[in-house]
Design an enzyme around this catalytic site. Structure first.
Site, short mmCIF file in Angstrom:
data_model
loop_
_atom_site.label_atom_id
_atom_site.label_comp_id
_atom_site.label_asym_id
_atom_site.label_seq_id
_atom_site.Cartn_x
_atom_site.Cartn_y
_atom_site.Cartn_z
N CYS A 182 -9.81 -52.40 29.59
CA CYS A 182 -10.62 -53.33 28.81
C CYS A 182 -11.66 -53.97 29.72
O CYS A 182 -11.31 -54.52 30.77
CB CYS A 182 -9.73 -54.40 28.18
SG CYS A 182 -10.69 -55.66 27.30
N CYS A 198 -12.06 -44.46 18.04
CA CYS A 198 -13.49 -44.33 18.29
C CYS A 198 -13.95 -45.61 18.98
O CYS A 198 -14.07 -46.65 18.34
CB CYS A 198 -14.19 -44.12 16.95
SG CYS A 198 -15.94 -43.77 17.09
N CYS A 224 -10.85 -57.92 29.98
CA CYS A 224 -9.70 -58.53 30.65
C CYS A 224 -8.99 -57.61 31.62
O CYS A 224 -8.07 -58.05 32.32
CB CYS A 224 -8.70 -59.03 29.62
SG CYS A 224 -7.83 -57.70 28.75
FE FE Z 1 -9.04 -57.18 26.82
#
Ligand code: FE
Length: 167
Positions: free
Chosen positions: A81, A153, A84
């Site tokens: 991510c 996606c 984070c």
């Molecule tokens: Fe995150």
């Protein structure tokens, strides 16, 4: 997103549709507690992310098809991510969907993402968010090639790629 037609696979499509219906009906943040949540203020997010990352992750934006840096990436490695740092996807599940966005058959673990019904733009879709920071990642569709029939996606801007050792 994505208009590529896959060969008919009615049983898998039906299973995927059932699963999408089930996940779309859950309340937000239905995953209980394994993931430590990251809560930042809007100012902190703006300071932490590039404008493009902020637009996708915090405003549920969508990058243009074939414009993202990771769409055509075929290297072995992990996708984290961009908000984070949570590990979300592996190159093992990445495939070329032809949609113009990085596509995966599954996340590394069901608990790392949350899925929410999204009725925006006159479509019924299932939005995928990071379970840790609630950042928008993309959508999941019932036309994937894997055993679960799903296509995650994703937006390149929502992901950081780290190549496997030796690459
Ligand atoms: Fe995150």
């Amino acid at each position: 997103l994505g208009s590529r037609r896959c060969p008919p696979r009615r049983a898998a499509d039906a299973r995927a549709a059932t699963r999408l219906k089930a996940i779309a009906g859950r309340p937000p943040n239905h995953h209980i507690g394994r993931m430590e949540k990251l809560h930042l203020t809007d100012a902190e997010w703006r300071a932490r992310l590039s404008p493009e990352q902020y637009h996708v992750l915090r405003q549920a934006g969508t990058e243009r098809a074939f414009a993202g840096a990771l769409n055509a990436n075929k290297a072995d490695g992990k996708y984290y991510c961009a908000g984070c740092g949570t590990e979300l996807f592996s190159s093992d599940e990445k495939y070329d969907s032809g949609s113009g966005w990085p596509s995966f058959t599954a996340p590394v673990d069901a608990d790392v993402v949350d899925e929410h019904e999204d009725m925006s733009y006159g479509m019924r879709r299932v939005e995928v968010r990071c379970a840790t920071c609630d950042g928008h990642l993309g959508h999941v569709f019932p036309d994937g090639p894997g055993v679960n029939g799903l296509r995650y996606c994703m937006n390149s801007a929502a992901l950081d790629f780290k190549p496997a050792d030796g690459d």
